[in-house]
Motif scaffolding. Sequence first.
Motif, PDB file in Angstrom:
ATOM      1  N   THR A  63       0.845  -1.204   0.000  1.00  0.00           N
ATOM      2  CA  THR A  63       0.000   0.000   0.000  1.00  0.00           C
ATOM      3  C   THR A  63       0.876   1.248   0.000  1.00  0.00           C
ATOM      4  O   THR A  63       0.622   2.211  -0.752  1.00  0.00           O
ATOM      5  CB  THR A  63      -0.897   0.011   1.261  1.00  0.00           C
ATOM      6  N   ILE A  64       1.905   1.244   0.831  1.00  0.00           N
ATOM      7  CA  ILE A  64       2.815   2.393   0.921  1.00  0.00           C
ATOM      8  C   ILE A  64       3.531   2.605  -0.414  1.00  0.00           C
ATOM      9  O   ILE A  64       3.697   3.737  -0.878  1.00  0.00           O
ATOM     10  CB  ILE A  64       3.835   2.175   2.057  1.00  0.00           C
ATOM     11  N   ALA A  65       3.927   1.494  -1.065  1.00  0.00           N
ATOM     12  CA  ALA A  65       4.602   1.589  -2.367  1.00  0.00           C
ATOM     13  C   ALA A  65       3.673   2.208  -3.410  1.00  0.00           C
ATOM     14  O   ALA A  65       4.105   3.022  -4.246  1.00  0.00           O
ATOM     15  CB  ALA A  65       5.071   0.211  -2.805  1.00  0.00           C
ATOM     16  N   ARG A  66       2.399   1.834  -3.358  1.00  0.00           N
ATOM     17  CA  ARG A  66       1.437   2.420  -4.299  1.00  0.00           C
ATOM     18  C   ARG A  66       1.267   3.920  -4.029  1.00  0.00           C
ATOM     19  O   ARG A  66       1.127   4.713  -4.963  1.00  0.00           O
ATOM     20  CB  ARG A  66       0.093   1.701  -4.185  1.00  0.00           C
ATOM     21  N   GLU A  67       1.249   4.274  -2.760  1.00  0.00           N
ATOM     22  CA  GLU A  67       1.130   5.695  -2.400  1.00  0.00           C
ATOM     23  C   GLU A  67       2.310   6.494  -2.930  1.00  0.00           C
ATOM     24  O   GLU A  67       2.185   7.697  -3.208  1.00  0.00           O
ATOM     25  CB  GLU A  67       1.044   5.836  -0.876  1.00  0.00           C
ATOM     26  N   LYS A  68       3.449   5.829  -3.093  1.00  0.00           N
ATOM     27  CA  LYS A  68       4.645   6.489  -3.615  1.00  0.00           C
ATOM     28  C   LYS A  68       4.687   6.468  -5.144  1.00  0.00           C
ATOM     29  O   LYS A  68       5.686   6.870  -5.752  1.00  0.00           O
ATOM     30  CB  LYS A  68       5.891   5.810  -3.061  1.00  0.00           C
ATOM     31  N   GLY A  69       3.607   5.961  -5.743  1.00  0.00           N
ATOM     32  CA  GLY A  69       3.503   5.974  -7.201  1.00  0.00           C
ATOM     33  C   GLY A  69       4.280   4.893  -7.904  1.00  0.00           C
ATOM     34  O   GLY A  69       4.642   5.045  -9.083  1.00  0.00           O
ATOM     35  N   LEU A  70       4.547   3.772  -7.225  1.00  0.00           N
ATOM     36  CA  LEU A  70       5.403   2.736  -7.795  1.00  0.00           C
ATOM     37  C   LEU A  70       4.626   1.605  -8.477  1.00  0.00           C
ATOM     38  O   LEU A  70       5.221   0.626  -8.917  1.00  0.00           O
ATOM     39  CB  LEU A  70       6.298   2.154  -6.695  1.00  0.00           C
ATOM     40  N   GLU A  71       3.286   1.719  -8.554  1.00  0.00           N
ATOM     41  CA  GLU A  71       2.512   0.640  -9.178  1.00  0.00           C
ATOM     42  C   GLU A  71       2.848   0.520 -10.666  1.00  0.00           C
ATOM     43  O   GLU A  71       2.882  -0.582 -11.220  1.00  0.00           O
ATOM     44  CB  GLU A  71       1.023   0.878  -8.997  1.00  0.00           C
ATOM     45  N   GLY A  72       3.130   1.650 -11.314  1.00  0.00           N
ATOM     46  CA  GLY A  72       3.491   1.615 -12.730  1.00  0.00           C
ATOM     47  C   GLY A  72       4.775   0.857 -12.963  1.00  0.00           C
ATOM     48  O   GLY A  72       4.891   0.090 -13.933  1.00  0.00           O
TER      49      GLY A  72
ATOM     50  N   ALA B 218       4.950  -8.881  -4.776  1.00  0.00           N
ATOM     51  CA  ALA B 218       4.937  -9.950  -3.762  1.00  0.00           C
ATOM     52  C   ALA B 218       3.551 -10.099  -3.145  1.00  0.00           C
ATOM     53  O   ALA B 218       3.067 -11.225  -2.927  1.00  0.00           O
ATOM     54  CB  ALA B 218       5.972  -9.657  -2.677  1.00  0.00           C
ATOM     55  N   GLU B 219       2.891  -8.976  -2.888  1.00  0.00           N
ATOM     56  CA  GLU B 219       1.547  -9.047  -2.312  1.00  0.00           C
ATOM     57  C   GLU B 219       0.584  -9.686  -3.305  1.00  0.00           C
ATOM     58  O   GLU B 219      -0.275 -10.500  -2.917  1.00  0.00           O
ATOM     59  CB  GLU B 219       1.066  -7.652  -1.925  1.00  0.00           C
TER      60      GLU B 219
ATOM     61  N   GLU C 182      15.301   1.799  -3.735  1.00  0.00           N
ATOM     62  CA  GLU C 182      14.018   1.996  -3.051  1.00  0.00           C
ATOM     63  C   GLU C 182      12.856   1.801  -4.013  1.00  0.00           C
ATOM     64  O   GLU C 182      11.816   1.248  -3.657  1.00  0.00           O
ATOM     65  CB  GLU C 182      13.972   3.385  -2.429  1.00  0.00           C
ATOM     66  N   ALA C 183      13.033   2.269  -5.241  1.00  0.00           N
ATOM     67  CA  ALA C 183      11.976   2.113  -6.241  1.00  0.00           C
ATOM     68  C   ALA C 183      11.739   0.632  -6.546  1.00  0.00           C
ATOM     69  O   ALA C 183      10.594   0.157  -6.595  1.00  0.00           O
ATOM     70  CB  ALA C 183      12.346   2.876  -7.513  1.00  0.00           C
ATOM     71  N   LEU C 184      12.825  -0.116  -6.757  1.00  0.00           N
ATOM     72  CA  LEU C 184      12.696  -1.536  -7.053  1.00  0.00           C
ATOM     73  C   LEU C 184      12.127  -2.315  -5.863  1.00  0.00           C
ATOM     74  O   LEU C 184      11.335  -3.242  -6.035  1.00  0.00           O
ATOM     75  CB  LEU C 184      14.062  -2.114  -7.443  1.00  0.00           C
ATOM     76  N   LYS C 185      12.530  -1.911  -4.667  1.00  0.00           N
ATOM     77  CA  LYS C 185      12.008  -2.588  -3.479  1.00  0.00           C
ATOM     78  C   LYS C 185      10.500  -2.381  -3.358  1.00  0.00           C
ATOM     79  O   LYS C 185       9.736  -3.309  -3.043  1.00  0.00           O
ATOM     80  CB  LYS C 185      12.704  -2.053  -2.222  1.00  0.00           C
ATOM     81  N   GLY C 186      10.031  -1.158  -3.630  1.00  0.00           N
ATOM     82  CA  GLY C 186       8.597  -0.887  -3.572  1.00  0.00           C
ATOM     83  C   GLY C 186       7.831  -1.678  -4.620  1.00  0.00           C
ATOM     84  O   GLY C 186       6.754  -2.225  -4.349  1.00  0.00           O
ATOM     85  N   ALA C 187       8.395  -1.748  -5.834  1.00  0.00           N
ATOM     86  CA  ALA C 187       7.748  -2.525  -6.898  1.00  0.00           C
ATOM     87  C   ALA C 187       7.688  -4.001  -6.508  1.00  0.00           C
ATOM     88  O   ALA C 187       6.675  -4.684  -6.748  1.00  0.00           O
ATOM     89  CB  ALA C 187       8.515  -2.351  -8.208  1.00  0.00           C
TER      90      ALA C 187
END
Length: 745
Positions: free
Chosen positions: A114-123, A170-171, A160-165
């Motif tokens: 969820t936090i990664a999506r908030e940071k705009g990393l879903e793309g 993973a989820e 950090e970007a790759l970790k968020g993606a």
Amino acid sequence: MLNIPQLIAQELSINLSQVNNALELFAEGATIPFIARYRKERTDSLNEIHLRDISDRFTYLTEIEDRKKSILGIIATQGKLTPELEAKIEFCLLKTELEDLYLPYKQKRRTRATIAREKGLEGLAEFIKSLNTPQAQSVDIDGEVAKYISEEKGVKTSEEALKGAADILAEGVSEKAELRAYLRDFLMKTGIFVSKIKEDFPEGSTKFEMYRNYQIAARNVQSHNMLALFRGETDGVLDLDLVFDEAAVATYLESQEIRTKIPFVKEFYRSLLKDAFNRLMKTSLMTEVRSHNKAEADIESIATFETNLRELLLSAPAGMKPTLAIDPGFRTGCKVSALDETGQFLEYQAIFPHQAAAQRQQAGKIVKHLIEKYQIELIAIGNGTASRETDEFVAEVLAGLDRKPVKVMVNESGASIYSASEVAIAEFPDLDITVRGAVSIGRRLQDPLAELVKIDPKSIGVGQYQHDVDQKLLKKKLDETVESCVNYVGVDLNTASKELLTFVSGMTPTVAKNIVNYRNENGAFKNRRQLLKVPKLGPKAFEQAAGFLRIRNGENLLDNTAVHPESYAVVQAIAKDLNLPLTDVTQIAAKVKGLSIKKYVTEKVGEPTLRDIISELEKPGRDPRAEFKYATFQAGITKVSDLIVGMELEGIITNVANFGAFVDVGVHQDGLVHISQLADRFVEDPKQIVKVGQVVKVRVLEVNEKLKRISLTMRSQEQLKSDVKISLPQKTSTVNDLQAKFNKR
């Protein structure tokens, strides 16, 4: 939506019409005992077991259907309901699978994804996912990642970007229903439960000793072992873990999820799959496997508890005879209550036979006086503290009498619970709690069923670990057992307590209380039709209950049988054709066998019910319980230290478990007959050999006074010796060698 009746019919291998008719009867408010006994024509003679299976399965599937509606509505609201997903949900038959399908759409707490999506990393996650195909070609990944670095959004580096993606992907992996289903099944089939006793507990200091260094396959663990492991863990004695091949799990996930040939993406997926399992799947799946094994153990154990309770409730009654009930004790003395043949309290005395000689002599005079005064025929002695000493004292008293009452040791489990209950207080408000306990002991001997229904089944002691199983399911199943037993035996309408009446088909606590009040105000019921005068007992309750209520010495002999009032006209027609009076029902049953019963079939009374009626008329008013028997404990054997290996004793089965049976041999500590010692042949299920309340002959195999453990055998001495000879490496073994072999069995 599912066709629930059709599905139940297929699962239980019975006709659809039987299921539909049973469900219709349930909907009409009919009880299972009533349907099984008096509606055989509607269900084609389904028994109580089938009817309960139909009821339980219908409830489960109905709950699933309700849950499906809720889930479909939530997913549709999110705009994510596809025809494929809807079909999967519609055809789901298990709650676990249904929740797996719902997991990706379930509202979650704030996660790393969820936090990664908030940071705009879903793309970025979607971009990497698009590279996970066999056709994907290498691209400028670093350049793509650089687009998502933003000081403002808290993404400072490529790492950090790759970790968020990876967190987002993973989820997604962790929520795939097919992966979770496979891994759950893998853990169930290959997982191993491993336990160790904590260092705080030295060897031989705990009852969980066999689990000190223990391991067993999750698929093979027995119910009693599973419950013992959980109990040991809860008590803080055991460390319990579920181990499995984690490398095999990683290999499976990679085979299912990695499709690319790009080295970077391959390695990226290997890492996120490992994280997905370890962080998001492992704990929950292990918990689900533990829960599954716990639920299976609960079901199996509760089934054993049901069997034990049924045997206890259906124990043979000694009969409605004047009874002297004794609750034994040392320092506080023995509480003695005299009861009449209906169980009514007559008199109470406290005696002290285990102190000074003068007090023992005085106690003997009191007991003798009570026996003569009330023409006592039965003496019930509780099997608690001082029971064997009291038994020997009473034997001394009886030795001087010409007419000797039958003396029986009675299991007093739960008597103290009853004596302090609201039921006991309401029945005997002026009696001391200990006197109420003695009364309960006496009544248990006269009629176990009538007395034991006043006690919560869990307090009677019908199995091991009964406080560890699902308490809601346990209560449901034990209450069903009590209901089944009460209606199987039938209830004397003019003597039954309101607690006993409550378990009669169609009765509520309020109606049961009203029956007792009506009886107190108007005297004994003379016929079943009088029940309709009881407040709040309407035609439907009468239909459900009447056949299970008996009236002895009433106006109509059929009122003391299991023949339902709705069938009286049929009996009258048969009697008329045979030119016999209704009072000669046994002759009716004998002579009707020469007639064709088909001529008496009506819309409600078919051939199955007619056969039941004829069977009932053969022995009207009979008690279906077995003939009364009791154990005779060996004189002089009153405590564990009196036992000697090889000693032969008579005892009574107090409990049956999956691993054997417990036997009371009169030493205040039950002995265990292990399943391997129940018979000369292989025994798969102890319940096939023994039952609660059964009188058995046993021999002592081993005694451990420190741990209060007694090992017993029911095998023949010849078979034991034969088994040992076969396993001995030499022919020169001593008696001690043989005994050692016996003890290891």
